[in-house]
Design an enzyme around this catalytic site. Structure first.
Site, short mmCIF file in Angstrom:
data_model
loop_
_atom_site.label_atom_id
_atom_site.label_comp_id
_atom_site.label_asym_id
_atom_site.label_seq_id
_atom_site.Cartn_x
_atom_site.Cartn_y
_atom_site.Cartn_z
N GLU A 1 51.04 43.80 43.38
CA GLU A 1 49.68 44.35 43.51
C GLU A 1 49.08 43.95 44.85
OE1 GLU A 1 46.75 42.14 41.26
OE2 GLU A 1 45.77 43.98 40.61
N HIS B 1 46.85 42.45 47.54
CA HIS B 1 45.98 41.28 47.57
C HIS B 1 45.32 41.17 48.93
CE1 HIS B 1 47.39 40.03 43.63
NE2 HIS B 1 46.56 39.01 43.67
N ASP C 1 50.28 37.15 42.48
CA ASP C 1 50.09 36.75 41.07
C ASP C 1 51.38 36.19 40.48
OD1 ASP C 1 47.56 37.71 41.36
OD2 ASP C 1 47.78 39.40 39.98
N HIS D 1 48.16 37.43 36.05
CA HIS D 1 47.57 38.74 36.41
C HIS D 1 46.64 39.14 35.26
CE1 HIS D 1 47.32 42.85 37.94
NE2 HIS D 1 47.90 43.34 36.86
N GLU E 1 45.03 41.69 34.21
CA GLU E 1 45.22 42.92 33.43
C GLU E 1 46.36 42.83 32.41
OE1 GLU E 1 44.53 42.59 36.59
OE2 GLU E 1 43.71 44.41 37.50
N HIS F 1 39.61 38.16 43.01
CA HIS F 1 40.87 38.78 43.42
C HIS F 1 41.07 38.66 44.93
CE1 HIS F 1 44.26 41.47 43.35
NE2 HIS F 1 43.72 42.14 44.34
N GLU G 1 42.57 32.39 45.03
CA GLU G 1 43.96 32.80 45.21
C GLU G 1 44.44 32.49 46.63
OE1 GLU G 1 45.24 36.21 42.12
OE2 GLU G 1 44.04 36.93 43.78
#
Ligand SMILES: [Zn+2]
Length: 262
Positions: A33, A35, A44, A119, A121, A176, A181
């Protein structure tokens, strides 16, 4: 015998010995994904793996290969699936991959598994995968298989959040590719962070509803939902220490028979 941490670095014979000795399986789940322009798309997956590896340095545990594809990125928590490179699974695919690998761990004799999700989701579909596997195992008479499932960021201590966000915490969903992170990546994988590409757009502000097709204009162009300015490797270490001690403590509490790493 070298007591390795990662399953895919072990021979089948040493894996079998460890499982027969009661080793715990740690299964990290991540995503591929976007980032932002400064972090890799595997962030992630790498962070969930790093938490698992830190736990496996303390306990008799084996880190299974990370599940590097996750459920579809959502605009409000991951920027959305419209970004180039964000490569996702349908919900039932993710749940069924998890169901299958959990059943395999059990078939080979593992009886305790900790699923470490990195992650957001993925959350409900990891629950579904665990539930489907447990149901099938019960049908086959395997009643003693136990799973702990967690999102690693839930182990962040309040004092750590206050140190990292003296001006107030924006919330885990807007984090995010932001301060947390990026700091964790600076701690675990500094060579993969491009500090010269840190964007300064955001924070995103979303209405309290969703629209389909996705309104991509709601998401900052960089893909970052809050500014990452203020990130540092020191902050990443504070977070990593919370996760290593918090997750290890939870495992010792719930699975008291798991041995310390020898
Ligand atoms: Zn992420």
């Amino acid at each position: 015998m070298i007591n390795r941490i990662f399953m895919n670095e072990m021979s089948w014979t040493s894996y079998q010995k460890r499982i027969e000795g009661g080793a715990l399986i740690l299964l990290p789940t991540g995503a591929t994904e976007q980032h932002g322009p400064h972090l890799p798309m595997g962030t992630d997956a790498m962070l969930a793996t790093a938490v698992a590896a830190d736990v496996a340095k303390k306990l008799d545990a084996i880190v299974a290969p990370v599940l590097s594809f996750g459920y579809k990125s959502q605009p409000k928590m991951g920027g959305g699936n419209h970004f180039c490179g964000t490569t996702s699974l349908d919900a039932d695919t993710l749940a069924h991959v998890l169901r299958d690998v959990i059943k395999e761990f059990a078939r080979h004799g593992a009886r305790k598994l900790v699923l470490i999700n990195g992650h957001y989701e993925n959350m409900m579909f990891t629950i579904e995968g665990v539930d489907l596997a447990m149901r099938e195992l019960a049908y086959r008479g395997i009643q003693d298989f136990q799973v702990m499932r967690l999102e690693y960021w839930d182990f962040t201590k309040r004092e750590t959040l206050e140190k990292i966000f003296p001006g107030g915490f924006p919330g885990f969903d807007l984090e995010h590719a932001a301060v947390m992170e990026t700091s964790l990546m600076l701690h675990h994988h500094p060579h993969l962070v491009d500090m010269s590409a840190l964007p300064d757009d955001g924070p995103a502000s979303f209405p309290p509803y969703d629209i389909y097709p996705t309104r991509t204009g709601w998401v900052p162009c960089s893909g970052v939902l809050s500014p990452a300015q203020g990130c540092s490797a020191e902050k990443g270490k504070l977070l990593a220490d919370d996760y290593a001690t918090g997750v290890t403590g939870a495992i010792r509490k719930e699975f008291p028979n798991v041995k310390e790493r020898s």
